[in-house]
Design an enzyme around this catalytic site. Structure first.
Site, short mmCIF file in Angstrom:
data_model
loop_
_atom_site.label_atom_id
_atom_site.label_comp_id
_atom_site.label_asym_id
_atom_site.label_seq_id
_atom_site.Cartn_x
_atom_site.Cartn_y
_atom_site.Cartn_z
N LYS A 1 0.86 -1.18 0.00
CA LYS A 1 0.00 0.00 0.00
C LYS A 1 0.89 1.23 0.00
O LYS A 1 1.46 1.61 1.01
CB LYS A 1 -0.92 0.05 1.22
CG LYS A 1 -2.02 1.10 1.01
CD LYS A 1 -2.42 1.87 2.23
CE LYS A 1 -1.55 3.01 2.63
NZ LYS A 1 -1.58 4.20 1.75
N PRO A 2 1.07 1.86 -1.16
CA PRO A 2 1.91 3.05 -1.21
C PRO A 2 1.18 4.26 -0.62
O PRO A 2 -0.05 4.22 -0.48
CB PRO A 2 2.16 3.24 -2.71
CG PRO A 2 1.00 2.58 -3.38
CD PRO A 2 0.49 1.51 -2.46
N CYS B 1 13.87 10.85 6.18
CA CYS B 1 13.90 10.35 7.55
C CYS B 1 15.29 10.51 8.17
O CYS B 1 15.43 10.73 9.36
CB CYS B 1 13.43 8.91 7.62
SG CYS B 1 14.32 7.80 6.52
N GLU C 1 10.50 1.49 9.98
CA GLU C 1 11.52 2.52 9.78
C GLU C 1 10.82 3.85 9.94
O GLU C 1 9.99 4.22 9.11
CB GLU C 1 12.18 2.37 8.41
CG GLU C 1 13.62 2.83 8.47
CD GLU C 1 13.82 4.21 7.91
OE1 GLU C 1 13.47 5.20 8.62
OE2 GLU C 1 14.32 4.32 6.78
N GLU D 1 10.40 15.95 15.14
CA GLU D 1 10.77 15.94 13.72
C GLU D 1 9.95 16.99 12.96
O GLU D 1 8.73 17.01 13.03
CB GLU D 1 10.48 14.54 13.15
CG GLU D 1 10.87 14.36 11.71
CD GLU D 1 10.59 12.93 11.20
OE1 GLU D 1 9.46 12.44 11.40
OE2 GLU D 1 11.49 12.33 10.62
P1 NAI Z 1 2.24 8.44 7.83
O1 NAI Z 1 3.25 7.72 8.63
O2 NAI Z 1 0.87 8.57 8.41
O3 NAI Z 1 2.13 7.76 6.39
C1 NAI Z 1 3.00 6.75 5.90
C2 NAI Z 1 2.17 5.62 5.31
O4 NAI Z 1 1.34 5.06 6.30
C3 NAI Z 1 1.24 6.06 4.17
O5 NAI Z 1 1.20 5.06 3.20
C4 NAI Z 1 -0.09 6.17 4.87
O6 NAI Z 1 -1.19 6.02 4.01
C5 NAI Z 1 -0.01 5.03 5.85
N1 NAI Z 1 -0.89 5.15 6.99
C6 NAI Z 1 -1.42 6.27 7.55
N2 NAI Z 1 -2.20 5.95 8.58
C7 NAI Z 1 -2.18 4.60 8.70
C8 NAI Z 1 -2.80 3.67 9.59
N3 NAI Z 1 -3.61 4.06 10.57
N4 NAI Z 1 -2.55 2.35 9.41
C9 NAI Z 1 -1.73 1.94 8.42
N5 NAI Z 1 -1.14 2.77 7.56
C10 NAI Z 1 -1.34 4.08 7.69
O7 NAI Z 1 2.81 9.85 7.48
P2 NAI Z 1 2.02 11.13 6.92
O8 NAI Z 1 0.69 11.26 7.57
O9 NAI Z 1 2.03 11.05 5.45
O10 NAI Z 1 2.98 12.29 7.40
C11 NAI Z 1 2.87 12.77 8.72
C12 NAI Z 1 4.22 13.10 9.28
O11 NAI Z 1 5.00 11.93 9.39
C13 NAI Z 1 5.06 14.01 8.40
O12 NAI Z 1 4.80 15.32 8.70
C14 NAI Z 1 6.45 13.62 8.77
O13 NAI Z 1 6.88 14.35 9.87
C15 NAI Z 1 6.35 12.20 9.17
N6 NAI Z 1 6.86 11.26 8.17
C16 NAI Z 1 8.07 10.72 8.39
C17 NAI Z 1 8.60 9.84 7.49
C18 NAI Z 1 9.95 9.27 7.74
O14 NAI Z 1 10.46 8.51 6.90
N7 NAI Z 1 10.58 9.57 8.84
C19 NAI Z 1 7.92 9.47 6.24
C20 NAI Z 1 6.62 10.10 6.10
C21 NAI Z 1 6.13 10.96 7.05
#
Ligand code: NAI
Ligand code: MG
Length: 527
Positions: free
Chosen positions: A190-191, A297, A263, A395
């Site tokens: 799931k991207p 990240c 990660e 972050e």
């Molecule tokens: P997120 O962690 O919510 O999204 C990443 C993935 O998880 C996406 O594919 C999303 O659809 C999925 N996801 C979201 N809610 C989920 C759930 N309840 N169960 C399973 N999968 C779920 O990140 P988001 O909302 O896009 O960004 C929020 C903050 O997270 C950003 O502002 C940033 O600070 C941080 N972030 C950090 C990353 C890293 O690599 N350190 C990568 C992406 C976001």
């Protein structure tokens, strides 16, 4: 700061058929009930819509993944590896198109999109040539030397469920899938909803390389709907994203006793020592802080600069930042691209405004750049940051870095480690042995000496991942493939059984064993 644009009229300058046909790689149980819009961050305009998959689609994806898995596992590792050797070349041959899609969906600069092409190709190469060695049956020492023959098999877990984020939409959708597939698993991905076209393009190329269609399924849509059924059906869960969402996914995996790797985020420190080569440090830390507009990240958000070089470093760093080229172009001359979304821009703005309101000083940047694109934000350097400010410990995930001064080694180590995160760190010194020693004291999964992040990340033979709240498990190297396997020990007992021989009373057997054990501990070859 200068602005470069390939389009003056606000149009998006890409081939119109760039995305056509990609939707056909989404797994669906029937006609989709809902769609969601995909946006191009450079202009904030909708470029397409994709199905918002539901639980029924997840079921179909897992059914197909299961159907395809057995035949895939039954191929030899060499046969599976051939697919990824071809994939390596296909990714390079199709790099321009991949870069266009990554840029279109994520708004990043082309240089930073190119890092993803490099990463995917290098990961495909590494595991295609190394998987056989990692996965082959190993001989291990038996319980009774000469009498027990013990070997370990590495079986695929079955179906790996993957959830990936939007910041490195190509790398993070495919690079962790490559070792999973090479180990004989199928994958259901799931991207991130913001960047699913990139993942679909990557899958198109995988199929062109010869990957059987069933073994890589993609469901597009939203995490809160799809996460739970995906985790429930997976034999292993590989998640990359925020620590907050990682906690939810890991706890769901915990309920099913399903293994997982996470990660997650970082608040990564950089340490500039008094003997650092300042020019090199400036160049490396600019990449370390502002690659992908800081949405990385492993990017650095805290810099600790030794008092002896603090003034010199800060001046050179700020000067160099002010020369960076911001822009929306599809050429390599742009240094800093857009943030991904309105949401991300709001988060970055909030962090900087809160810091300013609480007394932080802005040395450069500190504002959005709607004149370039709706979600652009200037590379920003802050000082006088303290714990009253949200960005001190949390972050930001944007182009914002705080600079602090240090004088005593113990103190800088303590401050670098004073974080709930533990993903990456960067150390700048001309004394490489000192750099290695200092690195050992830093509580992060990777430490780059005289580099920001790329040296450790691209060392594909070595593990990469987070300590503390930055994650569970590792990618890359042996850990990055063995996590997708179940180890199975097979021990063959020859002649004598594992008990007293016939006719020997157990008390005598126990006595002899006591003597044998004491002897064994003292003989190096028998331990
Ligand atoms: P997120 O962690 O919510 O999204 C990443 C993935 O998880 C996406 O594919 C999303 O659809 C999925 N996801 C979201 N809610 C989920 C759930 N309840 N169960 C399973 N999968 C779920 O990140 P988001 O909302 O896009 O960004 C929020 C903050 O997270 C950003 O502002 C940033 O600070 C941080 N972030 C950090 C990353 C890293 O690599 N350190 C990568 C992406 C976001
Ligand atoms: Mg979220």
């Amino acid at each position: 700061m200068t602005v470069s644009e390939t389009t003056a009229d606000g149009e998006i300058d890409v081939e119109p058929d760039l995305l056509s046909g990609l939707e056909s790689y989404v797994t669906l149980s029937g006609a989709p009930e809902e769609h969601f819009d995909v946006e191009a961050p450079y202009r904030g305009v909708v470029i397409g819509e994709l199905p918002a998959c539901d639980e029924a689609d997840i079921e179909v994806a897992f059914d197909r993944a299961e159907q395809g898995q057995k035949a895939w596992e039954d191929r030899t590792v060499e046969e599976r590896a051939e697919v990824f050797k071809r994939y390596h070349d296909l990714v390079i041959d199709n790099a321009e198109e991949l870069l266009d899609i990554v840029q279109l969906e994520s708004g990043k600069a082309r240089k930073h999109a190119y890092e993803e092409v490099l990463d995917v190709a290098m990961t495909a190469r590494h595991y295609a040539y190394r998987a056989e060695g990692y996965l082959e049956t190993e001989q291990r020492e038996g319980a009774l030397p000469g009498l027990t023959e013990t070997e370990v098999n590495h079986h695929p877990v079955g179906i790996v469920g993957m959830i990936s984020p939007w910041n490195y939409p190509l790398s993070l959708a495919v690079s962790d899938a490559i070792p999973a597939l090479l180990a004989g698993n199928s994958v259901v991905l799931k991207p991130a909803e913001q960047t699913s076209y990139t993942a679909l393009k990557a899958v198109e190329l995988l199929q062109e390389a010869g990957l059987p269609r069933d073994v890589f399924q993609v469901v597009t849509g939203f995490g809160p709907t799809l996460g739970e059924p995906l985790v429930a059906n997976s034999d292993y869960v590989c998640f990359t994203g925020s620590s907050a969402t990682g906690r939810i996914v890991a706890s769901q995996a915990g309920e099913h006793l399903t293994k997982c790797s996470m990660e997650l985020g970082g608040k990564n420190p950089g340490i500039v020592c008094s003997d650092a080569d300042i020019d090199r440090a400036v160049e490396g830390l600019i990449r370390g802080c502002f690659t992908n507009a800081g949405q990385l990240c492993i990017s650095l958000e805290r810099l600790y600069v030794h008092e002896d070089v603090h003034g010199q470093f800060v001046e050179a760093f700020v000067d160099a930042i002010e020369d960076l080229q911001l822009g929306t172009g599809y050429e390599y001359d742009v240094d800093v691209g857009s943030l991904i979304s309105e949401e991300q821009l709001e988060k970055v703005t909030e962090h900087v405004e809160d810091a300013k309101a609480n007394g932080a000083t802005v040395l450069t940047g500190g504002t959005g750049r709607p004149d370039i694109g709706p979600y652009f934000y200037e590379p920003t350097v802050l000082t006088d940051v303290d714990e009253s400010m949200a960005l001190c410990a949390n972050e930001t995930f944007g182009p914002v870095v705080s600079i602090y001064e240090w004088s005593e080694e113990d103190d800088v180590i303590e401050r670098a480690n004073d974080s709930d995160y533990g993903l990456n760190a960067s150390i700048w010194t001309e004394d490489l042995d000192y750099g290695r020693e200092l690195a050992k004291q830093i509580e992060t999964g990777t430490v780059n000496v005289n580099e920001g992040y790329a040296a450790a990340w691209a060392s594909l033979d070595a593990p990469m991942g987070g300590m503390k709240n930055s994650g569970i498990g590792r990618r890359h190297g042996d850990e990055g493939i063995m996590k997708y396997t179940e180890s199975q020990t097979v021990a063959v007992q020859k002649r004598m059984g594992m008990t007293a021989p016939p006719g020997v009373p157990y008390w005598l057997y126990a006595k002899l064993m006591n003597k044998t054990l004491k002897f064994q501990r003292r003989i190096p070859g028998m331990r």
